[in-house]
Design an enzyme around this catalytic site. Structure first.
Site, PDB file in Angstrom:
ATOM      1  N   SER A 244       4.001  18.302  15.208  1.00 56.87           N
ATOM      2  CA  SER A 244       4.542  17.561  14.076  1.00 56.87           C
ATOM      3  C   SER A 244       6.043  17.708  13.997  1.00 56.87           C
ATOM      4  O   SER A 244       6.567  18.813  13.988  1.00 56.87           O
ATOM      5  CB  SER A 244       3.897  18.082  12.786  1.00 56.87           C
ATOM      6  OG  SER A 244       4.673  17.705  11.680  1.00 56.87           O
ATOM      7  N   LYS A 245       6.749  16.559  13.922  1.00 62.70           N
ATOM      8  CA  LYS A 245       8.204  16.612  13.773  1.00 62.70           C
ATOM      9  C   LYS A 245       8.600  16.516  12.296  1.00 62.70           C
ATOM     10  O   LYS A 245       9.762  16.520  11.958  1.00 62.70           O
ATOM     11  CB  LYS A 245       8.859  15.456  14.558  1.00 62.70           C
ATOM     12  CG  LYS A 245       8.714  15.589  16.056  1.00 62.70           C
ATOM     13  CD  LYS A 245       9.414  14.448  16.768  1.00 62.70           C
ATOM     14  CE  LYS A 245       9.067  14.446  18.254  1.00 62.70           C
ATOM     15  NZ  LYS A 245       9.635  13.288  18.946  1.00 62.70           N
ATOM     16  N   ARG A 246       7.594  16.411  11.418  1.00 66.12           N
ATOM     17  CA  ARG A 246       7.902  16.319   9.986  1.00 66.12           C
ATOM     18  C   ARG A 246       8.514  17.613   9.485  1.00 66.12           C
ATOM     19  O   ARG A 246       8.188  18.689   9.962  1.00 66.12           O
ATOM     20  CB  ARG A 246       6.616  16.045   9.190  1.00 66.12           C
ATOM     21  CG  ARG A 246       6.162  14.599   9.251  1.00 66.12           C
ATOM     22  CD  ARG A 246       4.855  14.458   8.541  1.00 66.12           C
ATOM     23  NE  ARG A 246       3.990  15.594   8.894  1.00 66.12           N
ATOM     24  CZ  ARG A 246       3.038  16.047   8.107  1.00 66.12           C
ATOM     25  NH1 ARG A 246       2.832  15.512   6.960  1.00 66.12           N
ATOM     26  NH2 ARG A 246       2.283  17.065   8.484  1.00 66.12           N
TER      27      ARG A 246
END
Length: 481
Positions: A244-246
């Site tokens: 996840s790049k969030r």
């Protein structure tokens, strides 16, 4: 890398495998910035990527910042080279100008999706005659250059996936290689750059495996020898989902800011993958270089369990503490952390002295995962002298003075060498000299007098970390308050 964002763990792993492969073969590790998609370029990302490679200890030998014999190392500065390369393909009939409007291409895409097919260009402009092309050019129509995909691709041997081939002409339309703005697409730029930069090996993500046959057709059209390709399997979460790049939780800046050591990150991303004879925690960069074998990279995805990162960091932090040179840097960092966290509560500067801070580090080696653990509330006793009254101690035992004198005597005798093992024995025998105070109460009383806390490391450990002088000072202060 593309510069559409900052360096994350997946990008770090690709860079690391290229770095250790290059160093293992006495080669050169090159950072080439791919910024041909100008709409997606993030300002500062190129500099940020190079900063993070430096931080991680895997700096490129040649790069936009360092320069080199084959620059420039930024694709937006090499446009003339790509234009000349596309002209060569146009002259040879291996490429053609396409005048299709964005609206027509959009309609093709909609039509394909409506009939549940994969959208692809229908190669309409491939069949234009030279006269038709001249006519359209004289009308001033916009155009792009497309590469003619030919059937019958040759198989290639991937360093990771073995023999491979993809009949790209059967499944996709002729790809754009030079856009209307004069910028190349990845396909043309990387082929031209790899050739002119003398690249021998390319290790890249597995998402490019199916495009490799297309790239090899381009090499063939130019009459060039291609480099060897190795495609690295995906780096996934431990549950098999995409990283996840969030919230920026896989970007290197975040790990650096949180106090993780680069060695721990390099260790965990290779430990969860493959390329080594055995799984092993605590590898140094030198060991990664010497033990790496590209033939040992497996084709299944690497599952990354970031919950294990603190344990990897604990191992590498202990190594830093053991190293005289690296320890000096940690001492300074810890002094700054203490000032930052406890600055407003600071009683005096003695606890910031180098010898005191160094002793704390050496004694907590192997017990802490991050340097900042030492400024957590559990360890506040190290940095803030407690304000404990005699009355508070008397609620634990009526023998406060006797216990205090015994401890002061013990510290005077033990001043030369304090060890946790010896102190534990001494504290046991000390309790036997009291009239009615239980061992647990003696410990509770000493913990309160030394730290003002109910919990934390063992009393013996506290006394060793604080040292005889500080222990005596705190006991005297509590007895006289």
């Amino acid at each position: 890398p593309v510069v559409t964002g900052f360096l994350h763990l997946g990008g770090l792993r690709t860079a690391l495998y290229n770095y250790i492969f290059a160093k293992n073969h006495q080669g050169t590790f090159i950072l080439r910035v791919e910024d041909t998609d100008q709409n997606r370029v993030v300002p500062g990302a190129a500099e940020g990527i190079e900063d993070m490679l430096d931080w991680a200890g895997i700096p490129p030998d040649e790069s936009p910042r360092r320069g080199g014999s084959f620059g420039p190392y930024q694709q937006s500065h090499r446009l003339d080279l790509y234009r000349r390369a596309s002209d060569v393909l146009l002259e040879r009939g291996a490429a053609y100008r396409c005048f299709c409007t964005p609206q027509r291409l959009q309609l093709l895409k909609k039509e394909a999706l409506r009939s549940q097919q994969t959208p692809r260009y229908d190669n309409r402009c491939r069949h234009l005659t030279p006269t038709e092309v001249s006519e359209k050019l004289s009308q001033g129509l916009d155009w792009v250059v497309r590469f003619r995909l030919e059937k019958g691709v040759e198989p290639f041997r991937d360093l990771v996936y073995g023999w491979n081939k993809h009949e790209v002409a059967d499944v996709e339309g002729d790809p754009v290689i030079l856009k209307g703005d004069g910028f190349p697409t990845y396909h043309l730029a990387n082929v031209v750059d790899d050739h002119y930069m003398g690249i021998s090996h390319v290790l890249r993500g597995t998402e490019w495996l199916t495009s490799t046959s297309k790239h090899l057709l381009l090499y063939k059209a130019f009459g060039w020898d291609p480099p060897q390709f190795g495609h690295l399997p995906l780096l996934l979460n431990k549950d098999g989902g995409k990283l996840s790049k969030r919230q920026g939780d896989i970007f290197l800046e975040r790990f650096a800011r949180d106090g993780y050591l680069p060695e721990a990150l390099l260790d965990i991303i290779t430990n969860c993958g493959s390329g080594f004879a055995e799984k092993q925690m605590g590898r140094t960069l030198e060991e990664l270089i010497s033990q790496f074998e590209i033939g040992r990279i497996t084709t299944h995805s690497a599952l990354l369990d970031l919950e294990k990162l603190p344990e990897f960091n604990r191992i590498h932090l202990a190594r830093h503490i053991e190293n005289e040179g690296l320890r000096q840097k940690l001492i300074r960092e810890l002094q700054l952390l203490v000032e930052h966290v406890y600055g407003d509560q600071q009683v005096d500067q003695e606890v910031l002295e180098k010898e005191y801070v160094e002793r704390v580090l050496l004694l907590r080696k192997g017990h802490i995962s991050l340097l900042k653990n030492l400024v957590s509330s559990d360890y506040s006793y190290l940095w803030v002298r407690p304000s404990v009254s005699r009355e508070q101690l008397q609620t634990i035992s009526g023998e406060v003075d006797e216990i205090g004198k015994l401890v002061l005597g013990l510290m005077t005798r033990q001043a030369a060498v304090l060890t946790v093992e010896e102190l534990n024995k001494d504290l046991r025998s000390l309790q036997k000299q009291t009239k009615e105070t239980k061992y647990s109460s003696v410990m509770k009383l000493l913990r309160l007098a030394l730290s003002g806390q109910q919990h934390g490391p063992s009393v013996a450990e506290m006394m060793v970390t604080l040292g005889p002088k500080e222990v005596c000072g705190r006991i005297n202060k509590a007895l006289s308050s």
